[in-house]
Design an enzyme around this catalytic site. Structure first.
Site, short mmCIF file in Angstrom:
data_model
loop_
_atom_site.label_atom_id
_atom_site.label_comp_id
_atom_site.label_asym_id
_atom_site.label_seq_id
_atom_site.Cartn_x
_atom_site.Cartn_y
_atom_site.Cartn_z
N GLY A 94 24.30 -12.55 -65.45
CA GLY A 94 23.07 -11.78 -65.36
C GLY A 94 23.32 -10.28 -65.34
N GLY B 146 25.69 -16.77 -64.45
CA GLY B 146 24.67 -17.31 -65.35
C GLY B 146 25.17 -17.47 -66.77
N GLU C 16 28.88 -14.87 -57.13
CA GLU C 16 27.62 -14.34 -56.61
C GLU C 16 27.58 -14.15 -55.09
OE1 GLU C 16 26.72 -16.49 -60.48
OE2 GLU C 16 27.95 -16.85 -58.69
N ASP D 60 23.65 -19.73 -58.82
CA ASP D 60 22.35 -20.11 -59.37
C ASP D 60 22.51 -20.65 -60.79
OD1 ASP D 60 23.01 -17.64 -60.54
OD2 ASP D 60 20.92 -17.01 -60.66
#
Length: 382
Positions: free
Chosen positions: A71, A118, A141, A149
């Protein structure tokens, strides 16, 4: 190595070659990070091609030296003072993750370099994920006050033993060989052979899984772990990372670190202790819940966690973590609270609380409405 695509203005390039479809993530100077526009383009291509009877085989790759670094952290940081500025991209990404996992056509990820967070959600769920000696995977993360995630609370929790907790909490890196052995990739192909494999898959021009597998296996090598691979430390990892709490995991890890031959633990332990205490606690609980959840349940939970974290419901650690890592680059985050003992478990409960039904992520699990639940039809877009 994947070459930069001709048109540098296109963030995602989609090509249609008879029965083959190719997606190229095309932000090489930014390590192909995933922005709102990238998510929208990926969703557009994948939905179109799943519905297209002519499309049989989908290839996905990254331009430059990275597959995708995950991300766009600066996007999150810049939106920190605007209410729910990143809600749309988060919703669309998690909704897309479900469709990638359950896609109806044969997908092959050609992963030449960095594949993190991601970004790795475009690799791991594919029917075939091809990695090389230059591939680097990590889910870092938690260290910046976030959580694993994009479906990784589900994927990591289903790895053998407690490797998932180890990868999620430490952000440890795996190389191409390790990814195959761990079950996070399917084939290891030397980087120099990747362009030739891509050409062969295009000329194969079919999506038959057995034919695609046989073609990849013509190029792939049997992998043998390096002696010092973390995957050879399974007994220690399972012993330490099976503990009930982050504090107990760290204590157990400290005991192992004091034993002869375990010098490798020191740097890992140091990184673990430098991470956001709140991020670590949220991440461990999310992984543990992921063991008992379906993919859809995990994605819905991750959506709640992400929105609560970005809204600073219990802590602003995620913005402090991004500041220290990518904005000021001082690598000296000031966590709030600063130590594990001060992270209230009742507050952790808050970020896991379900939203009202209309505000949950809509994951369409029924086949006849598979592509329903889009952001533009959600309560958030009204």
């Amino acid at each position: 190595m994947a070459k930069e695509v001709v048109n540098p203005d296109e963030l995602v390039v989609g090509e249609e070659l008879d029965h083959v479809r190719i997606i190229t993530l095309n932000r090489p100077r930014h390590l192909n990070v995933i922005s709102s526009k990238v998510v929208s383009l990926l969703a557009k291509y994948l939905e179109k091609w799943e519905r297209d009877e002519q499309a049989q085989l989908i290839l996905i790759k990254g331009a430059g030296r990275a597959f995708s670094a995950g991300g766009d952290l600066k996007m999150f940081y810049e939106g920190r003072k605007s209410k729910d500025s990143c809600l749309e991209v988060v919703y669309r990404m998690y909704w897309l993750c479900y469709h990638i996992h359950t896609y109806k056509k044969t997908q092959v990820a050609l992963v030449q370099g960095i594949s993190m967070g991601g970004g790795a959600s475009l690799m791991v769920p594919m029917k075939f994920s091809v990695v090389t000696e230059k591939t680097v995977f990590a889910t870092p993360e938690a260290s910046i006050g976030f959580h694993v995630d994009c479906g990784f609370s589900y994927m990591l929790s289903h790895l053998r033993g407690h490797l998932g907790e180890y990868l999620a909490l430490t952000g440890a890196r795996l190389n191409g060989k390790e990814l195959v052995v761990a079950g996070l990739a399917t084939h290891f192909v030397p980087l120099e052979k990747l362009p030739e494999l891509e050409k062969r898959l295009i000329s194969l021009n079919v999506g038959d899984e057995n034919a695609v597998k046989a073609t990849i296996e013509e190029f792939s090598l049997h992998v043998q772990l390096d002696e010092d691979s973390i995957l050879n430390k399974k007994q220690i990892i399972d012993e330490c990372f099976s503990k009930d709490t982050v504090a107990d995991i760290i204590k157990s890890f400290e005991v192992e670190a004091s034993k002869e031959g375990n010098e490798w633990i020191g740097p890992v332990l140091k990184g673990l202790k430098r991470s956001s205490p709140t991020g670590l606690k949220i991440t461990l609980r999310s992984i543990r819940e992921g063991r008992k959840q379906t993919l859809a349940e995990s994605l819905k939970k991750e959506f709640r966690l992400t929105m609560n974290i970005l809204r600073t419901t219990i802590s602003a650690d995620v913005y402090e973590g991004i500041r220290a890592l990518t904005i000021d680059k001082d690598n000296a985050p000031k966590w709030d609270p600063p130590i594990l003992d001060q992270v209230d478990d009742e507050k952790i409960d808050l970020v896991f609380q379900p939203f009202t039904e209309d505000l949950e992520l809509k994951v369409p699990e029924q086949e006849d409405c598979r592509w329903d639940g889009k952001y533009e039809n959600s309560a958030y877009a009204k």
